[in-house]
Design a protein around this motif. Sequence first.
Motif, mmCIF file in Angstrom:
data_model
loop_
_atom_site.group_PDB
_atom_site.id
_atom_site.type_symbol
_atom_site.label_atom_id
_atom_site.label_comp_id
_atom_site.label_asym_id
_atom_site.label_seq_id
_atom_site.Cartn_x
_atom_site.Cartn_y
_atom_site.Cartn_z
ATOM 1 N N UNK A 1 -2.265 1.027 5.446
ATOM 2 C CA UNK A 1 -2.316 0.154 4.553
ATOM 3 C C UNK A 1 -2.596 0.212 3.303
ATOM 4 N N UNK A 2 -4.034 1.056 3.115
ATOM 5 C CA UNK A 2 -4.441 1.373 1.890
ATOM 6 C C UNK A 2 -3.835 2.258 1.281
ATOM 7 N N UNK A 3 -3.146 3.431 2.206
ATOM 8 C CA UNK A 3 -2.418 4.587 1.480
ATOM 9 C C UNK A 3 -1.255 3.986 1.094
ATOM 10 N N UNK A 4 -0.460 3.217 1.586
ATOM 11 C CA UNK A 4 0.626 2.696 1.192
ATOM 12 C C UNK A 4 0.786 1.872 -0.068
ATOM 13 N N UNK A 5 -0.458 1.142 -0.263
ATOM 14 C CA UNK A 5 -0.648 0.527 -1.498
ATOM 15 C C UNK A 5 -0.857 1.266 -2.491
ATOM 16 N N UNK A 6 -1.530 2.538 -2.435
ATOM 17 C CA UNK A 6 -1.732 3.424 -3.494
ATOM 18 C C UNK A 6 -0.553 3.890 -3.871
ATOM 19 N N UNK A 7 0.792 3.773 -3.146
ATOM 20 C CA UNK A 7 1.874 4.419 -3.254
ATOM 21 C C UNK A 7 2.725 3.191 -3.841
ATOM 22 N N UNK A 8 2.241 2.281 -4.070
ATOM 23 C CA UNK A 8 2.867 1.087 -4.756
ATOM 24 C C UNK A 8 3.939 0.497 -3.768
ATOM 25 N N UNK A 9 3.870 0.593 -2.476
ATOM 26 C CA UNK A 9 4.617 0.109 -1.422
ATOM 27 C C UNK A 9 4.180 -0.831 -0.540
ATOM 28 N N UNK A 10 4.755 -2.099 -0.473
ATOM 29 C CA UNK A 10 4.281 -3.294 0.081
ATOM 30 C C UNK A 10 4.408 -3.246 1.845
ATOM 31 N N UNK A 11 3.403 -3.067 2.367
ATOM 32 C CA UNK A 11 3.504 -3.112 3.874
ATOM 33 C C UNK A 11 4.074 -4.302 4.533
ATOM 34 N N UNK A 12 4.762 -4.150 5.729
ATOM 35 C CA UNK A 12 5.428 -5.133 6.796
ATOM 36 C C UNK A 12 4.900 -5.009 7.859
ATOM 37 N N UNK A 13 4.205 -5.648 8.553
ATOM 38 C CA UNK A 13 4.012 -5.709 10.115
ATOM 39 C C UNK A 13 5.287 -6.068 10.839
ATOM 40 N N UNK A 14 5.674 -5.359 11.817
ATOM 41 C CA UNK A 14 6.701 -6.224 12.664
ATOM 42 C C UNK A 14 6.378 -6.561 14.228
ATOM 43 N N UNK A 15 7.114 -7.020 14.678
ATOM 44 C CA UNK A 15 6.894 -7.344 16.234
ATOM 45 C C UNK A 15 5.734 -8.298 16.309
ATOM 46 N N UNK B 1 -10.507 -0.935 18.206
ATOM 47 C CA UNK B 1 -11.123 -0.851 16.909
ATOM 48 C C UNK B 1 -10.471 0.237 16.045
ATOM 49 N N UNK B 2 -10.035 1.583 17.150
ATOM 50 C CA UNK B 2 -9.682 2.843 16.487
ATOM 51 C C UNK B 2 -8.240 2.391 15.965
ATOM 52 N N UNK B 3 -7.422 1.608 16.634
ATOM 53 C CA UNK B 3 -6.148 1.395 16.066
ATOM 54 C C UNK B 3 -6.160 0.556 14.908
ATOM 55 N N UNK B 4 -7.167 -0.334 14.775
ATOM 56 C CA UNK B 4 -7.350 -1.430 13.600
ATOM 57 C C UNK B 4 -7.604 -0.419 12.545
ATOM 58 N N UNK B 5 -8.460 0.603 12.669
ATOM 59 C CA UNK B 5 -8.803 1.504 11.555
ATOM 60 C C UNK B 5 -7.846 2.324 10.765
ATOM 61 N N UNK B 6 -7.009 2.861 12.076
ATOM 62 C CA UNK B 6 -5.681 3.636 11.520
ATOM 63 C C UNK B 6 -5.065 2.643 10.729
ATOM 64 N N UNK B 7 -4.712 1.433 11.213
ATOM 65 C CA UNK B 7 -3.897 0.483 10.397
ATOM 66 C C UNK B 7 -4.355 0.207 9.004
ATOM 67 N N UNK B 8 -5.674 0.204 8.813
ATOM 68 C CA UNK B 8 -5.996 -0.049 7.489
ATOM 69 C C UNK B 8 -5.739 1.123 6.846
ATOM 70 N N UNK B 9 -6.069 2.311 7.389
ATOM 71 C CA UNK B 9 -5.986 3.530 6.530
ATOM 72 C C UNK B 9 -4.506 3.543 5.896
ATOM 73 N N UNK C 1 -6.585 -6.310 8.120
ATOM 74 C CA UNK C 1 -6.127 -4.907 7.942
ATOM 75 C C UNK C 1 -5.482 -4.974 6.474
ATOM 76 N N UNK C 2 -5.265 -6.092 5.801
ATOM 77 C CA UNK C 2 -4.545 -6.033 4.452
ATOM 78 C C UNK C 2 -3.099 -5.923 4.264
ATOM 79 N N UNK C 3 -2.328 -6.024 5.299
ATOM 80 C CA UNK C 3 -0.746 -6.106 5.467
ATOM 81 C C UNK C 3 -0.389 -7.082 4.360
ATOM 82 N N UNK C 4 0.906 -6.797 3.704
ATOM 83 C CA UNK C 4 1.405 -7.636 2.653
ATOM 84 C C UNK C 4 2.298 -8.774 3.474
#
Length: 200
Positions: free
Chosen positions: A150-164, A140-148, A177-180
Amino acid sequence: GDFFAAAEGAGLMPAIDQWVVRAAVRRLALERGRRAARAHFFIPFSVGGLRDERVVVALCDELAQAGARGDWLTVQLRAGDARRYPAEAGRLVASLRKIRCKVALDRYEHDVTAQELVAELHFDFVKLAPVLTAGVAEHQDRLDTLREAVRWLAAQDARSVATAVEDAHSLAYLWTAGIDYAQGFFLQEPTADVAYDAAV
């Protein structure tokens, strides 16, 4: 790994980057004209390409010769390279913007220096390092960090890409988590051809 280490040591990576640019632009122009009007390629630059202004000149020349446009491409820089050479990264991004290319940051770990890079250079896409996305289904802690992140990147107008991304279970958690976007062998394995019907 052996090949790139030797190529970098011999100072050959800018020439290799130029070859990749030529091949990618020609293939993209072919695909756009043949069957995929919305095809868009990501082109990774090495640290040599990041530091060599001739790579952008080669890109401009190839775009003109192929009848292609800059906004069909995203140039991808590694976070570690951009950290080591911030002035060169800034100049490269500014040059790419002039020809309407998009820019991506690869291997983003959501630390302070990576955040500073994104805030300063305004990347269109940010590819998350596996350290951010691995194990989110079990921890859960990793999921929370990921959500944070992704939210921060969205605020910067950057689209997030999960790899691997390797399995459906992980992908489900990444979507929550909201990845794009997502990429990985689960979605499409490497292929010699360009496939347009894979899930993205």
